[in-house]
Write an enzyme that holds these catalytic residues in place. Structure first.
Site, PDB file in Angstrom:
ATOM      1  N   CYS A   1       0.896  -1.323  -0.036  1.00 57.63           N
ATOM      2  CA  CYS A   1      -0.060  -0.093   0.031  1.00 57.63           C
ATOM      3  C   CYS A   1       0.903   1.314   0.067  1.00 57.63           C
ATOM      4  O   CYS A   1       1.868   1.492   0.817  1.00 57.63           O
ATOM      5  CB  CYS A   1      -0.823  -0.034   1.168  1.00 57.63           C
ATOM      6  SG  CYS A   1      -1.881   1.420   1.416  1.00 57.63           S
TER       7      CYS A   1
ATOM      8  N   VAL B   1      -5.327   0.226   6.605  1.00 56.19           N
ATOM      9  CA  VAL B   1      -3.897   0.424   6.922  1.00 56.19           C
ATOM     10  C   VAL B   1      -3.511   1.668   6.079  1.00 56.19           C
ATOM     11  O   VAL B   1      -3.987   2.084   5.038  1.00 56.19           O
ATOM     12  CB  VAL B   1      -3.042  -0.788   6.449  1.00 56.19           C
ATOM     13  CG1 VAL B   1      -3.523  -2.016   7.293  1.00 56.19           C
ATOM     14  CG2 VAL B   1      -3.142  -1.276   5.197  1.00 56.19           C
TER      15      VAL B   1
ATOM     16  N   GLU C   1      -4.797   6.930   9.467  1.00 62.03           N
ATOM     17  CA  GLU C   1      -4.680   7.771   8.418  1.00 62.03           C
ATOM     18  C   GLU C   1      -3.253   8.090   8.182  1.00 62.03           C
ATOM     19  O   GLU C   1      -2.399   8.675   8.913  1.00 62.03           O
ATOM     20  CB  GLU C   1      -5.401   9.171   8.556  1.00 62.03           C
ATOM     21  CG  GLU C   1      -7.105   9.010   9.065  1.00 62.03           C
ATOM     22  CD  GLU C   1      -7.801   8.500   7.611  1.00 62.03           C
ATOM     23  OE1 GLU C   1      -7.111   8.331   6.529  1.00 62.03           O
ATOM     24  OE2 GLU C   1      -8.796   7.855   7.816  1.00 62.03           O
ATOM     25  N   SER C   2      -2.602   8.084   7.046  1.00 60.25           N
ATOM     26  CA  SER C   2      -1.363   7.950   6.591  1.00 60.25           C
ATOM     27  C   SER C   2      -0.628   9.250   7.167  1.00 60.25           C
ATOM     28  O   SER C   2       0.460   9.508   7.879  1.00 60.25           O
ATOM     29  CB  SER C   2      -0.886   7.584   5.102  1.00 60.25           C
ATOM     30  OG  SER C   2      -1.551   8.518   4.568  1.00 60.25           O
TER      31      SER C   2
END
Length: 256
Positions: free
Chosen positions: A37, A77, A89-90
């Protein structure tokens, strides 16, 4: 023919294997990840940049465990568990890591208030202009839609690279702006091979920036093998992917 879920490669490969192996032991921060991802890679790069102790846990996207869903009801993820508390939340996670581990340098956001705000403007631009266009080009089936999406990417990248002070966006310092876009740079070979995308066609400056930033050690350490990514993105190329990002693009919605 689509690859069945159970045949999708289940864990990191290539350089990322050693990074995963180095982070198997329990730590106060648990990093829930999916090796494939790009949003995960943002947070992973930040962890490696700052040298933060963390435990890596791979999440099976097709068989998510109850504990993970309790941590993140969205089931997406990346996510982290920190002192028993959950966050996800990245980009939120990247900023959190700066705040929670101030003694782990470098910081990925500038300390100067103006420059930090300026950085957030361009991080927002990446999320609203470049990333949706990237997925639209991946998923577009008709030639005219591919042409439109490719033009959209090129226009966004022209605006972006015009602000690059070099070699990184803000100059000599690697920052969250670079973190936000580089996972897509490492995957743009998919667009080059299947959607007639070309770094040089954007501009020589963009190619120079992209070539440079993807060689950053933290980026290299969190990359898997190209053929394994190809399995994942083959679904997007056929517009068969069922990720939340793919469904959002298909429906004309913002990526969650």
């Amino acid at each position: 023919m689509s690859i069945p879920d159970e045949q999708i490669f289940p864990h990191a490969t290539g350089n990322a294997v050693s990074t995963v192996e180095a982070h198997k032991d329990p730590q106060e921060l648990v990093f829930y990840a999916g090796w494939f991802c790009p949003f995960v890679q943002r947070t992973w790069i930040t962890l490696e940049e700052k040298g933060i102790p963390y435990q890596y846990k791979e999440v099976n996207p097709y068989k998510k465990e109850k504990h993970f869903l309790d941590i993140n009801p969205k089931g997406l993820v990346p996510a982290v568990e920190y002192h028993g508390k959950a966050l996800y939340e990245s980009l939120v996670l990247c900023e959190f890591l700066d705040d929670a581990y101030p003694d782990h340098k470098p910081n990925i956001l500038p300390s100067d208030a103006y420059t930090k705000a300026y950085a957030r403007i361009w991080i927002d631009f990446i999320g609203k202009s470049f990333v949706p266009a990237f997925f639209r080009l991946l998923q577009a089936q008709e030639a005219d839609k591919q042409d439109a999406a490719r033009t959209e990417i090129y226009e966004a990248l022209h605006k972006f690279v015009a602000q690059v002070k070099g070699p990184y966006f803000l100059g000599e310092e690697f920052s969250l702006i670079d973190v936000a876009i580089v996972p897509f740079i490492t995957r743009d070979y998919i667009l080059a091979e299947h959607r007639a995308y070309n770094r040089q066609a954007v501009s020589a400056d963009w190619k120079r920036y992209a070539d440079y930033v993807e060689q950053r050690e933290s980026v290299v350490k969190t990359k898997s093998e190209k053929d394994k990514y190809e399995q994942i993105y083959g679904r997007y190329l056929k517009d068969e992917a069922q990720s939340e990002a793919a469904k959002a693009i298909r429906a004309g919605r913002a990526i969650p």
